[in-house]
Motif scaffolding. Structure first.
Motif, PDB file in Angstrom:
ATOM      1  N   GLY A 172       0.817  -1.206   0.000  1.00 31.61           N
ATOM      2  CA  GLY A 172       0.000   0.000   0.000  1.00 31.61           C
ATOM      3  C   GLY A 172       0.853   1.260   0.000  1.00 31.61           C
ATOM      4  O   GLY A 172       2.040   1.239   0.315  1.00 31.61           O
ATOM      5  N   PRO A 173       0.241   2.397  -0.350  1.00 32.93           N
ATOM      6  CA  PRO A 173       1.016   3.629  -0.507  1.00 32.93           C
ATOM      7  C   PRO A 173       1.546   4.213   0.794  1.00 32.93           C
ATOM      8  O   PRO A 173       2.582   4.888   0.787  1.00 32.93           O
ATOM      9  CB  PRO A 173       0.023   4.584  -1.172  1.00 32.93           C
ATOM     10  N   PHE A 174       0.887   3.969   1.911  1.00 34.62           N
ATOM     11  CA  PHE A 174       1.283   4.624   3.163  1.00 34.62           C
ATOM     12  C   PHE A 174       2.453   3.892   3.813  1.00 34.62           C
ATOM     13  O   PHE A 174       3.484   4.503   4.119  1.00 34.62           O
ATOM     14  CB  PHE A 174       0.063   4.733   4.090  1.00 34.62           C
ATOM     15  N   THR A 175       2.313   2.586   3.990  1.00 28.20           N
ATOM     16  CA  THR A 175       3.472   1.809   4.417  1.00 28.20           C
ATOM     17  C   THR A 175       4.571   1.914   3.374  1.00 28.20           C
ATOM     18  O   THR A 175       5.762   1.875   3.701  1.00 28.20           O
ATOM     19  CB  THR A 175       3.093   0.338   4.641  1.00 28.20           C
ATOM     20  N   GLY A 176       4.175   2.082   2.097  1.00 26.42           N
ATOM     21  CA  GLY A 176       5.156   2.254   1.035  1.00 26.42           C
ATOM     22  C   GLY A 176       6.065   3.448   1.273  1.00 26.42           C
ATOM     23  O   GLY A 176       7.266   3.391   1.003  1.00 26.42           O
ATOM     24  N   VAL A 177       5.490   4.556   1.757  1.00 28.98           N
ATOM     25  CA  VAL A 177       6.300   5.734   2.085  1.00 28.98           C
ATOM     26  C   VAL A 177       7.271   5.411   3.217  1.00 28.98           C
ATOM     27  O   VAL A 177       8.458   5.745   3.159  1.00 28.98           O
ATOM     28  CB  VAL A 177       5.402   6.924   2.465  1.00 28.98           C
ATOM     29  N   THR A 178       6.771   4.762   4.259  1.00 29.42           N
ATOM     30  CA  THR A 178       7.615   4.437   5.411  1.00 29.42           C
ATOM     31  C   THR A 178       8.778   3.538   5.010  1.00 29.42           C
ATOM     32  O   THR A 178       9.932   3.777   5.387  1.00 29.42           O
ATOM     33  CB  THR A 178       6.793   3.764   6.520  1.00 29.42           C
ATOM     34  N   VAL A 179       8.474   2.479   4.246  1.00 27.02           N
ATOM     35  CA  VAL A 179       9.534   1.534   3.887  1.00 27.02           C
ATOM     36  C   VAL A 179      10.521   2.165   2.904  1.00 27.02           C
ATOM     37  O   VAL A 179      11.729   1.854   2.937  1.00 27.02           O
ATOM     38  CB  VAL A 179       8.934   0.215   3.334  1.00 27.02           C
ATOM     39  N   ALA A 180      10.058   3.094   2.059  1.00 23.79           N
ATOM     40  CA  ALA A 180      10.979   3.771   1.142  1.00 23.79           C
ATOM     41  C   ALA A 180      11.920   4.695   1.906  1.00 23.79           C
ATOM     42  O   ALA A 180      13.121   4.767   1.600  1.00 23.79           O
ATOM     43  CB  ALA A 180      10.192   4.553   0.094  1.00 23.79           C
ATOM     44  N   LEU A 181      11.404   5.408   2.882  1.00 22.56           N
ATOM     45  CA  LEU A 181      12.256   6.253   3.729  1.00 22.56           C
ATOM     46  C   LEU A 181      13.270   5.395   4.491  1.00 22.56           C
ATOM     47  O   LEU A 181      14.445   5.751   4.617  1.00 22.56           O
ATOM     48  CB  LEU A 181      11.398   7.056   4.704  1.00 22.56           C
TER      49      LEU A 181
END
Length: 414
Positions: A172-181
């Motif tokens: 998903g896009p929200f966990t996606g932001v966290t894991v990308a950071l």
């Protein structure tokens, strides 16, 4: 009551942005490029053998966007392929799965009506493999009220990850932001990590902000810079230039496919290649590679699943099953396949009659399902919210083609 109210508020905000999201989704189809390694699907699920099921059917539903401005046909087709194979191999104790797919047509009213037909008329025991930008926002509260669980093939909006009755298989896009950071700071070892938000969608900004705040909590550091676009049609270039001015070493940037192309071109035009740029899964499309060509060299993206175009043994069964059934091998197909395969395992674990209640009880016990297609074990369980997929792999553009940046999964700490 608090959960219902929160869901209603999120749904209202989300529905206001449906036209934008449908446009984004239409851009996110990820067809397999060029030559794809051939694979062989298993004839039957493990422990079963060919023996066509003929008993009383088990009703399972799927609500997907099949027509309208944005479509996701691969997910429901992939799920059906899994269940067709199961039926060919004896079904569940001799009972075949009857898989009914409803088309929401990108219309909230139709999505609500379709869910009610599946639940009240078709008497489905669960929803499996749905790929719709409307389903969660429109029907999450209804599913909770009627005791219907959904193993979602593609979760996009915040409601999908904030319901006791929905558990998506994708990051998903929200966990996606966290894991990308986290990838930028803890894998690439960048000291000055930044974020640029290009999604201008009501109800989404708080979820994206919470995702960045979660990274700060995990790592004990703070973003060097965080910028956000005014409206979706704005030029992102000033935000990218600001990231350069403040010394960002890595920037996680979201947005839809058109943003990915604009970002890639702005990076090259403004000499920003000394910064590591990491996009979300919406960047991981063949069209982005084609449009950018060598201009996009070095641009990274989050794959969520095992990268769909990788030459990986993990893709053997899903790729073989898709090839056998003439289904495009895409990220959406992976999501539908995964959801159906996981649910198939749940069905086969049930002792006694398969009912809505026995399915819910079995899903409540599902706390760990391992598969090489995702980096975190899938779970359903009894939580008030579900976001089991806390991992991703990253892909990088090279001369117009996406390749795997590293073979290891990046998984967020608990």
């Amino acid at each position: 009551m608090m959960r219902t109210n929160r869901t209603g508020v999120l749904a209202a905000a989300f529905l206001a942005a449906v036209p934008l999201l449908l446009s984004a989704a239409a851009c996110e189809r990820r067809d397999t490029p060029g030559a794809t390694p051939s694979s062989t699907a298993a004839v039957c699920p493990e422990g079963l053998s060919p023996n066509v099921a003929t008993g009383a059917p088990i009703e399972i539903g799927n609500l997907s966007s099949l027509t309208g401005p944005g479509t996701f046909p691969e997910a429901s087709k992939a799920a059906k392929a899994v269940f067709d194979r199961l039926n060919f191999c004896g079904g569940v104790g001799g009972r075949p799965v009857h898989f009914t797919v409803e088309d929401d047509q990108g219309d909230p009213a139709i999505a609500a009506q379709a869910a009610r037909r599946l639940v009240e008329q078709q008497k489905v025991v669960a929803m499996v493999g749905s790929a719709s930008l409307l389903d969660c926002a429109v029907n999450a509260t209804y599913y909770t009220e009627r005791g219907i669980d959904a193993v979602q093939g593609t979760g996009v909006d915040p409601v999908c990850f904030n319901s006791p009755n929905i558990s998506p298989v994708n990051t998903g896009p929200f966990t996606g932001v966290t894991v990308a950071l986290y990838y930028a700071s803890n894998v690439l070892k960048k000291q000055k990590v930044c974020r640029v938000r290009l999604f201008d969608i009501p109800g989404f900004a708080p979820a994206f902000d919470a995702a960045a705040a979660r990274w700060e909590t995990i790592t004990g550091t703070r973003l060097t810079y965080s910028g956000a676009i005014g409206k979706v049609t704005d030029d992102p270039t000033p935000l990218l230039l600001r990231a350069k001015q403040v010394g960002c070493q890595a920037v996680v940037v979201d947005g839809i496919e058109s943003h990915a192309i604009a970002v890639g071109k702005a990076i090259r035009a403004n000499g920003l290649n000394d910064i590591t740029w990491i996009g979300l899964t919406s960047y991981y499309t063949d069209n982005v590679g084609k449009q950018l060509g060598p201009t996009g060299n070095g641009l990274l993206a989050n794959s969520e699943f095992e990268p769909y175009n990788a030459d990986s043994p993990a893709l053997s069964d899903v790729r073989g099953l898709m090839q056998k059934n003439g289904i495009a091998m895409t990220s959406f197909a992976e999501g539908g396949y995964l959801a159906a395969t996981i649910f198939q395992s749940v069905l086969l674990s049930i002792k006694g009659d398969v009912t809505r209640e026995s399915v819910s009880a079995a899903l409540a016990k599902l706390d760990k399902y391992d598969t090489p297609l995702i980096g975190s074990p899938y779970s359903f369980g009894t939580g008030k919210t579900h976001a089991p997929n806390q991992s991703s792999k990253f892909v990088v553009l090279k001369d117009g083609a996406w390749t795997v940046a590293q073979n290891d999964w990046v998984t967020l700490p608990s």
